[in-house]
Design an enzyme around this catalytic site. Structure first.
Site, PDB file in Angstrom:
ATOM      1  N   CYS A  89       3.908   0.604   2.458  1.00  0.00           N
ATOM      2  CA  CYS A  89       4.799  -0.420   1.909  1.00  0.00           C
ATOM      3  C   CYS A  89       4.976  -1.608   2.849  1.00  0.00           C
ATOM      4  CB  CYS A  89       6.159   0.183   1.551  1.00  0.00           C
ATOM      5  SG  CYS A  89       6.030   1.539   0.359  1.00  0.00           S
ATOM      6  N   SER A 144       7.124   7.658  -6.651  1.00  0.00           N
ATOM      7  CA  SER A 144       6.441   8.832  -6.095  1.00  0.00           C
ATOM      8  C   SER A 144       7.348   9.491  -5.067  1.00  0.00           C
ATOM      9  CB  SER A 144       5.103   8.438  -5.464  1.00  0.00           C
ATOM     10  OG  SER A 144       5.283   7.488  -4.433  1.00  0.00           O
ATOM     11  N   PHE A 197       0.824  -1.209   0.000  1.00  0.00           N
ATOM     12  CA  PHE A 197       0.000   0.000   0.000  1.00  0.00           C
ATOM     13  C   PHE A 197       0.860   1.260   0.000  1.00  0.00           C
ATOM     14  CE2 PHE A 197      -3.363  -2.766   1.786  1.00  0.00           C
ATOM     15  CZ  PHE A 197      -4.426  -2.367   0.985  1.00  0.00           C
ATOM     16  N   THR A 198       0.396   2.274  -0.723  1.00  0.00           N
ATOM     17  CA  THR A 198       0.972   3.606  -0.615  1.00  0.00           C
ATOM     18  C   THR A 198      -0.128   4.635  -0.804  1.00  0.00           C
ATOM     19  OG1 THR A 198       2.859   4.999  -1.204  1.00  0.00           O
ATOM     20  CG2 THR A 198       1.628   4.018  -3.031  1.00  0.00           C
ATOM     21  N   ALA A 222       8.715   6.382  -2.819  1.00  0.00           N
ATOM     22  CA  ALA A 222       8.301   4.982  -2.947  1.00  0.00           C
ATOM     23  C   ALA A 222       8.486   4.525  -4.389  1.00  0.00           C
ATOM     24  CB  ALA A 222       6.845   4.821  -2.526  1.00  0.00           C
ATOM     25  N   GLY A 258       5.915   3.286 -11.383  1.00  0.00           N
ATOM     26  CA  GLY A 258       7.168   3.996 -11.222  1.00  0.00           C
ATOM     27  C   GLY A 258       7.492   4.466  -9.824  1.00  0.00           C
ATOM     28  N   HIS A 279      -1.140   8.383  -2.664  1.00  0.00           N
ATOM     29  CA  HIS A 279      -0.841   9.444  -3.628  1.00  0.00           C
ATOM     30  C   HIS A 279      -1.797  10.595  -3.367  1.00  0.00           C
ATOM     31  CE1 HIS A 279       1.788   6.759  -5.704  1.00  0.00           C
ATOM     32  NE2 HIS A 279       0.825   5.988  -6.188  1.00  0.00           N
TER      33      HIS A 279
END
Length: 209
Positions: free
Chosen positions: A174, A158, A73-74, A143, A156, A76
């Protein structure tokens, strides 16, 4: 020839995902030119292929999207520069080596941060880019989560520029419990996104020749 494309407005993650997938197909089937998208998303939590549901803690009304990228998980959101390189690793000037590609991404971001006086690190067994915030204590500033289809890269990196870091409390970022998250702003570096973009483009050309 490679082109950088900056999306000027906040972009819905689902729209970006379709944009990437469509362009990857063009590179594979039509030998389309490589591109690097520079995006700033509206608020969203995304889950990579290795996520665990218990790592989603309290997402409130922020949408959660399950993606095909690597990682867990992240978050944005506004104030975060998200970079989506769509590169053909099978082309003569590239290498069909995913580990090498990730190392090059890491070097690219570390060098870009160094331009602003930020010493960044890699930490064994912890994905991403880290900075020291206190003695023996590190916080993640960038990340990384990628995917490759027929040697064409997408998803990609971030980087937190002026991101609302409180949003990371809704997840275990993460999958690293008790890990800290930081941003350029929190480190005392206050810059416009466009200024950061100039540096990452310059540094890209040094790494991905």
């Amino acid at each position: 020839m490679l082109q950088f494309i900056t999306i000027p407005n906040l972009m819905d993650y689902r729209v970006t995902l379709k944009l990437m997938e469509d362009y990857v197909n063009k590179v594979i089937s039509d030998n389309e030119l490589e591109v690097v998208y520079l995006v700033e998303h509206s608020e969203v939590y995304t889950a990579g292929t290795n996520y665990k549901q218990e790592e989603l803690l309290n997402y409130g009304d922020i949408p959660v999207i399950y993606t095909g990228r690597g990682g867990k998980f992240t978050f944005h959101g506004p104030g975060q520069r998200v970079i989506y390189p769509i590169l053909n690793l099978a082309s003569p000037n590239r290498h069909k080596d995913l580990k090498l590609y990730i190392r090059m991404l890491e070097e690219w971001i570390i060098n870009s941060l160094n331009y602003f006086g930020i010493k960044a690190y890699l930490i064994k067994d912890k994905v991403g880019i880290w900075v020291k915030v206190r003695k023996d204590e590190f916080a993640k500033i960038a990340a990384i989560g990628v995917r490759v289809r027929k040697w064409v890269t997408y998803h990609g990196v971030s980087i937190n520029i002026s991101t609302d870091l409180s949003k990371f409390r809704g997840i275990i970022p993460c999958g690293l419990e008790n890990s800290l998250v930081t941003s350029l702003n929190q480190l005392g570096i206050h810059i416009e996104m466009s200024e950061f973009d100039k540096i990452i483009q310059n540094e890209f050309n040094k790494i991905f020749k």
